[in-house]
Design a protein around this motif. Sequence first.
Motif, PDB file in Angstrom:
ATOM      1  N   LYS B  22       0.836  -1.191   0.000  1.00  0.00           N
ATOM      2  CA  LYS B  22       0.000   0.000   0.000  1.00  0.00           C
ATOM      3  C   LYS B  22       0.879   1.251   0.000  1.00  0.00           C
ATOM      4  O   LYS B  22       1.780   1.391   0.822  1.00  0.00           O
ATOM      5  CB  LYS B  22      -0.864  -0.026   1.263  1.00  0.00           C
ATOM      6  N   ALA B  24       1.501   4.957   0.812  1.00  0.00           N
ATOM      7  CA  ALA B  24       0.922   5.932   1.740  1.00  0.00           C
ATOM      8  C   ALA B  24       1.299   7.358   1.348  1.00  0.00           C
ATOM      9  O   ALA B  24       0.563   8.293   1.639  1.00  0.00           O
ATOM     10  CB  ALA B  24       1.388   5.646   3.163  1.00  0.00           C
ATOM     11  N   CYS B  46      -4.407  10.705   5.421  1.00  0.00           N
ATOM     12  CA  CYS B  46      -3.842  11.191   4.173  1.00  0.00           C
ATOM     13  C   CYS B  46      -2.322  11.086   4.160  1.00  0.00           C
ATOM     14  O   CYS B  46      -1.697  11.312   3.127  1.00  0.00           O
ATOM     15  CB  CYS B  46      -4.253  12.636   3.939  1.00  0.00           C
ATOM     16  N   GLY B  47      -1.697  10.728   5.303  1.00  0.00           N
ATOM     17  CA  GLY B  47      -0.257  10.508   5.304  1.00  0.00           C
ATOM     18  C   GLY B  47       0.562  11.575   6.006  1.00  0.00           C
ATOM     19  O   GLY B  47       1.780  11.627   5.831  1.00  0.00           O
ATOM     20  N   LYS B  48      -0.066  12.413   6.820  1.00  0.00           N
ATOM     21  CA  LYS B  48       0.689  13.453   7.518  1.00  0.00           C
ATOM     22  C   LYS B  48       1.675  12.836   8.510  1.00  0.00           C
ATOM     23  O   LYS B  48       2.855  13.193   8.539  1.00  0.00           O
ATOM     24  CB  LYS B  48      -0.270  14.396   8.278  1.00  0.00           C
ATOM     25  N   SER B  49       1.164  11.897   9.319  1.00  0.00           N
ATOM     26  CA  SER B  49       2.061  11.249  10.287  1.00  0.00           C
ATOM     27  C   SER B  49       3.173  10.515   9.553  1.00  0.00           C
ATOM     28  O   SER B  49       4.347  10.578   9.944  1.00  0.00           O
ATOM     29  CB  SER B  49       1.288  10.266  11.154  1.00  0.00           C
ATOM     30  N   GLU B 179       0.051  16.293  16.025  1.00  0.00           N
ATOM     31  CA  GLU B 179      -1.149  16.671  16.786  1.00  0.00           C
ATOM     32  C   GLU B 179      -0.868  16.784  18.279  1.00  0.00           C
ATOM     33  O   GLU B 179      -1.476  16.082  19.080  1.00  0.00           O
ATOM     34  CB  GLU B 179      -2.264  15.652  16.535  1.00  0.00           C
TER      35      GLU B 179
HETATM   36  N1  LIG Z   1       2.090   0.916  10.477  1.00  0.00           N
HETATM   37  C1  LIG Z   1       1.302   0.965   9.387  1.00  0.00           C
HETATM   38  N2  LIG Z   1       1.088  -0.157   8.678  1.00  0.00           N
HETATM   39  C2  LIG Z   1       0.292  -0.129   7.581  1.00  0.00           C
HETATM   40  N3  LIG Z   1      -0.311   0.959   7.123  1.00  0.00           N
HETATM   41  C3  LIG Z   1      -0.137   2.109   7.780  1.00  0.00           C
HETATM   42  C4  LIG Z   1       0.682   2.170   8.963  1.00  0.00           C
HETATM   43  N4  LIG Z   1       0.673   3.440   9.428  1.00  0.00           N
HETATM   44  C5  LIG Z   1      -0.114   4.128   8.581  1.00  0.00           C
HETATM   45  N5  LIG Z   1      -0.595   3.352   7.592  1.00  0.00           N
HETATM   46  C6  LIG Z   1      -1.462   3.757   6.501  1.00  0.00           C
HETATM   47  O1  LIG Z   1      -0.896   4.863   5.868  1.00  0.00           O
HETATM   48  C7  LIG Z   1      -1.874   5.841   5.565  1.00  0.00           C
HETATM   49  C8  LIG Z   1      -1.465   7.179   6.153  1.00  0.00           C
HETATM   50  O2  LIG Z   1      -1.464   7.065   7.555  1.00  0.00           O
HETATM   51  P1  LIG Z   1      -1.030   8.263   8.498  1.00  0.00           P
HETATM   52  O3  LIG Z   1      -0.956   7.711   9.883  1.00  0.00           O
HETATM   53  O4  LIG Z   1       0.179   8.871   7.965  1.00  0.00           O
HETATM   54  O5  LIG Z   1      -2.276   9.244   8.369  1.00  0.00           O
HETATM   55  P2  LIG Z   1      -2.498  10.665   9.067  1.00  0.00           P
HETATM   56  O6  LIG Z   1      -2.588  11.643   7.998  1.00  0.00           O
HETATM   57  O7  LIG Z   1      -1.511  10.890  10.119  1.00  0.00           O
HETATM   58  O8  LIG Z   1      -3.947  10.452   9.699  1.00  0.00           O
HETATM   59  P3  LIG Z   1      -4.510  11.031  11.087  1.00  0.00           P
HETATM   60  O9  LIG Z   1      -4.852  12.432  10.858  1.00  0.00           O
HETATM   61  O10 LIG Z   1      -5.723  10.198  11.315  1.00  0.00           O
HETATM   62  O11 LIG Z   1      -3.464  10.832  12.090  1.00  0.00           O
HETATM   63  C9  LIG Z   1      -3.183   5.343   6.126  1.00  0.00           C
HETATM   64  O12 LIG Z   1      -3.964   4.872   5.078  1.00  0.00           O
HETATM   65  C10 LIG Z   1      -2.808   4.206   7.030  1.00  0.00           C
HETATM   66  O13 LIG Z   1      -3.752   3.178   6.931  1.00  0.00           O
END
Ligand SMILES: Nc1ncnc2c1ncn2[C@@H]1O[C@H](COP(=O)(O)OP(=O)(O)OP(=O)(O)O)[C@@H](O)[C@H]1O
Lengths: 420, 257
Positions: B22, B24, B46-49, B179
């Motif tokens: 997948k 990200a 959306c992938g910020k983290s 956050e």
């Molecule tokens: N450890 C992981 N293993 C598999 N997929 C992951 C993992 N961490 C994140 N993802 C996937 O990567 C994508 C982005 O995740 P991320 O945590 O970066 O989102 P985010 O923008 O921080 O969201 P939020 O605002 O909810 O924290 C998501 O679709 C998530 O399912």
Amino acid sequence: MNKDQLLKKRYRAEKRFKFYGLVSITLAILFVIFLVNVIFSKGRAAFQRTTIAVEVNFNTEELELSSNASIEEIQDADFYDLSINSLLKLYKTEGAKQEKELLRVFSPDHDIEIKNFLIKNLDNLNKNVIVNLTTSDDIDQLHKGNYPRHLPEERRRISDFQLLIYDQLVKENKVNKVFNTFFFTNGDSRNPEVAGIGGSLFGSFFTIIITLILSFPIAIFASIYLEEFAPKNRITDFIEININNLAAVPSIVFGLLGLGILLGTFDLPRSTPLVAGITLSLMTLPRIIIPCRASLKAVPPSIREGALAVGASKVQSVMHHVVPLSIPGTLSGTIIGLAQALGETAPLILIGMVAFVVDIPATPIDPSASLPVQVYLWSEQAERGFVEKTSATIMVLLSFLIVMNFIAVYLRQKFEKKWS
Amino acid sequence: MVMINNKVKIKTTNLNVYYGDKQALNDVNLEIHSKEVTALIGPSGCGKSTYIRCINRMNDVIDICRVTGSIEIDGNEINKKEIDVVSLREKIGMVFQKPNPFPKSIYDNVSYGPNIHGLAENKVKMDEIVETSLKKAALWNEVKDRLNEPGTSLSGGQQQRLCIARAISVNPEVILMDEPCSALDPIATAKIEELMDELKKSYTIVIVTHSMSQAVRVSQRTGFFHLGKLIEVDTTEKIFKNPNNKMTQDYITGRFG
Ligand SMILES: Nc1ncnc2c1ncn2[C@@H]1O[C@H](COP(=O)(O)OP(=O)(O)OP(=O)(O)O)[C@@H](O)[C@H]1O
Ligand SMILES: [Mg+2]
């Protein structure tokens, strides 16, 4: 069905579930009570020993000793004649047969008992003293009320004359029951009245210490490496599967391994705690690694990340944060693994720990027995004295296991309480 | 008018991140400027983290995660094997989305970083670091009498501030905050925002936030992510007043996300 009925149905299901749980717990407790009761009622008597008070005159001339003899001299002296003479004075006998029967009231090693008494009480030299001597197993059982004295003489091992002696001595208040220290200090013996678990206690102790020394560090480092550092690939998957398989291998197979490799190839001394410890370590290793890995795995990854994010190295994050958090699980896993090893019998039989060993082992390379094997050995004997000692040994073994399990629970609670 | 600094501290080029199969992050090209606060916004997932975890190579600990493309810090490539991640992470502090204090005392939580890097010669110096870090994180007054209590016994918001104190205790050059205020009350939030204002004088800050008003208040530059792509990045003023992209416009006005 309306809402009300659904609610009632749910309550009924909950009650039923509770009921099943209560029934199974009650059954389990009943079984435990039954087991403990059987063992306890049989084994209790082994903690007591019957003695007869005998007057002994420690005459130095008769013993061919100087009047201020040293311990070594006494050790070398022959107490047999003195002992026989003292015993024969107890009851009037006619003829060699009756003399023999009188002597048979006592355990065969009466002269050694008298000698040991003098060694402990040196100031009794040249004095007339009352010594409590151990009776034979049959008299011991008779006094404990376990002997069928109503049978006709030819079907008893105790003769009518011996019964006469016994009754007379009881009347004179010379027959006593004392706490059986021999049971804990003596080694095995052919005579149940003086047989003890001293040897197997030491044997088991040495064995467990060796098992601990060998398996604990290896298991800890193996689990830390596998859980925290090893790459996840086919090889580590394979190792993981094999560790799980090893934990399920019947213990007797490890006994065969010990027999073939330790005794066969490396020619280590037979029947010794050393070999037993190594064999049991092999068996215990996977059984410790599995709970250790589980407790490492249970540490949340966010803790590792927190440490890494402030610039800790991998080793630092593991050693400073993950390992301390896994200590309760690790320790209790280890203790329970060792408790299993302590109760293990089959592999020890294969490596020759079933030998009849009278001496108490001083080092791990002396031949010795161990507690579970002692149970096995005595359970094959017909004498009532051995039967009760079998149960008593089980009691000792069980109390060790219970103590170890309590320690495991205590450690887990103590370390977990600290931070939650 | 906010002063915009032009020195680039962190620069990612064609950054792609995969979790297993997948994807990200998809070709993220982003410049983060020195001594200012960059806010990353975008809908959940959306992938910020994922993006900020690339900057301190925290994605290394996830086995299935693969990062391609270039990440430069002060012009030095860090997305390569030879980089010493330990000294990298010493320079780039991080506050995680979920508070993760060590199950140790409050004091030990803050002193851990300085301790392993040998930043304090003695106990007095260490006490000082712990105190200033906790003060900066607006936690000192609440915990000064119970520094020996476990960090895990604090409330969620206090734990988050403890994690902030832990991150700034080693004096990093860059602070990544995922956050940081999501579990905080308005007062604590205001204090953290004040802290960011203060810190940005000497540090570079990247903050992920779901609060548009917070992005406006604290950041000088804002990047909008959507489905693993960086849709738009510009000065915060521009993004919130007059974004180029229709999606950005819709997101900040609450029409989707
Ligand atoms: N450890 C992981 N293993 C598999 N997929 C992951 C993992 N961490 C994140 N993802 C996937 O990567 C994508 C982005 O995740 P991320 O945590 O970066 O989102 P985010 O923008 O921080 O969201 P939020 O605002 O909810 O924290 C998501 O679709 C998530 O399912
Ligand atoms: Mg996130």
